[in-house]
Design an enzyme around this catalytic site. Sequence first.
Site, PDB file in Angstrom:
ATOM      1  N   SER A 196       0.804  -1.216   0.000  1.00  0.00           N
ATOM      2  CA  SER A 196       0.000   0.000   0.000  1.00  0.00           C
ATOM      3  C   SER A 196       0.841   1.271   0.000  1.00  0.00           C
ATOM      4  CB  SER A 196      -0.955   0.003   1.192  1.00  0.00           C
ATOM      5  OG  SER A 196      -0.243   0.258   2.365  1.00  0.00           O
TER       6      SER A 196
ATOM      7  N   LYS B 238       1.244   4.134   7.131  1.00  0.00           N
ATOM      8  CA  LYS B 238       0.452   4.980   6.229  1.00  0.00           C
ATOM      9  C   LYS B 238       0.913   6.429   6.366  1.00  0.00           C
ATOM     10  CE  LYS B 238      -2.890   2.068   4.810  1.00  0.00           C
ATOM     11  NZ  LYS B 238      -2.161   0.882   5.208  1.00  0.00           N
TER      12      LYS B 238
END
Length: 623
Positions: free
Chosen positions: A121, A159
């Site tokens: 991701s 993230k």
Amino acid sequence: MTMITKKQKQVLDFIKQYKTTHGYAPSLQEIGKKFKLASISTAHYYIKKLQEAGQLNKAFNQPRGVSTIEQKQTIEISVLGAIAAGQPIEAIEIPDETITITRDEIGKQGKHYALRVQGSSMIDEGIFDGDIVVIRKQEVAENGQTVVAVIDDNQATLKKLYRENGKFRLQPANPTLFPMYRDEVEVRGVVVKIIRNLESQLDQGQSRDEKYVRKIDYSWDYRGEKTKSHTHGIHTYPAMFIPQVGRRLLETYSKEGDTICDIFCGSGSALVESRLIGRNAYGVDLNPLAIFLAKAKTTPINPQKLTREYLALLDRVEKIKDNEITRPDFKNIDFWFKDKVIITLAKLKKALREIKDITIQNFLMVAFSETIRYSSNTKTGEFKLVRIKGNKLEKHDPDVIGIFRKHAEKSIVGMTDFYKDVKKNVWTKIIYGDSSKDNGIKTSSIDCIITSPPYGDSRTTVAYGQFSRLSAQWIDVFDNPNDASGVDNDLLGGRATKDLMHTLSSDYLKESLEKIAKRDKARAKDVLSFNLGLNECLKQAHRILKPGKYFCLVVGNRLVKQVRIPTDFIIAELAEKIGFTCEDIIVRNIPGKRMPIKNSPTNIVGALEETMNKESIVVLRKN
Ligand SMILES: C[S@@+](CC[C@H](N)C(=O)[O-])C[C@H]1O[C@@H](n2cnc3c(N)ncnc32)[C@H](O)[C@@H]1O
């Protein structure tokens, strides 16, 4: 250090800058060219002067051997396990290895740790599956920084973090993925360096050698399936079996009415499954808390009786006065618990001890054990004992009874299902013992063994004993609560060998040990000790199993000092010497590490599939 001239300073600056850009120092020719020097010996002259001034090191016999003194400062950083760049995974810190990097690569300030990345991701930030990220510890981050974020009560993910309209946005750096929004995010640090990993041996699914073959089988993933049904969810334990994996192994390799055994039963997941599908079972473990949990999880209790006792217990607790309790006495109790918490826990314990039916008392004691962990001053996100710090510790004010009720009530629901679904006429026997020794299970009496051994030695990997210590001390599983700290030394690999001499016949082990020993002898001894113990366990397993029957081990191939140890192949080799045949090595993905395909805006099936963490199921058959 002595003074240097302006020209010498220019040369020094050039070397430093060159090194920052290229990662290595310039050659004498390059220095000469840059400063339009008449000859290489002039460049050499400057280098010599800088060396004399204490500004440079030089290894003359190495090409490009010039290095600046300050750049030589290195720092060793622990790699604390994996972080998901994808779906969050449980925050587990398993110091696996260390990496050494120079100080100026990460800045002078702050404490650092490293994590191995799983998932894709963050690919647009240049962070790929298998890379190592170096994290500077800090609890706050600026908008847009890439952080280690812990969300939803202990799920860690990597993230980019943004604050927006009073919420946090966790933004993946991959256009095919959606952001996540949360009201609360715990920042555990920011990424300061990425170290590319080029090794992907296991991911290819096939070994370099032909001796054994790993078969990747996605049908063993059980991604997204419920793992906490029945009594499975009543207590956390490190590295628990996925019930579906346990059940499938039992159904494939044993039949109803058989007697099975889990030689490292831990909290008893395989034993719960065997009771549900009609197998008698032995469980063996050397951690007293595991024994306690396994017994509670596998003993059916009438849910009505259980609920009555539970409600009566809540009434009793309320009435207990402060002066009626005895504070437990074990080392460092005040370090791990606040005074107010100790008093409430002691009241709960007193009320629990008044329950006459011992199976009910023990069952509710499991919820009490969870309460101990959650109300202690430890970070619940870690299996090792790590104390909450500073401001957070000051504010830490757990609602002990509330936590207990939550866990007890969830457990009662689990027991209600277990009681309903459990097969009658089967037994479970749980033995506190060392599986490398004879624990009294008869020779050739077992129809199937399924187990997941520890990951490696407990001191450097999953510390089962440390995880269990506070509970074990409170619930009196030891005569002397202070004995609880010794558990990890007795587990597999708990004591390093004196040297690296051994007679184990496994080429894979030999190769791994040699590689590790070159980097760190002490770690090689730990690995050897673990394998020596494991080999004894394989021998005992061979003894108790009936001929022609199966022994399945679910194992992880861990990394020590950047060396991937093929534990699955090592087990296969060792077992074949003992009298087993290795029939299969199935590789399964560890669930929770793949992105949901249904969310793919690209609509390309499989587009979001990621390389994941894997474990092997080694299927052995006694000859
Ligand atoms: C991976 S865990 C098993 C977890 C279990 N499958 C579950 O679902 O809870 C490995 C277990 O091996 C135990 N262990 C380590 N060395 C042992 C030994 N020599 N004999 C018996 N058990 C041991 C540890 O205490 C730990 O509980």
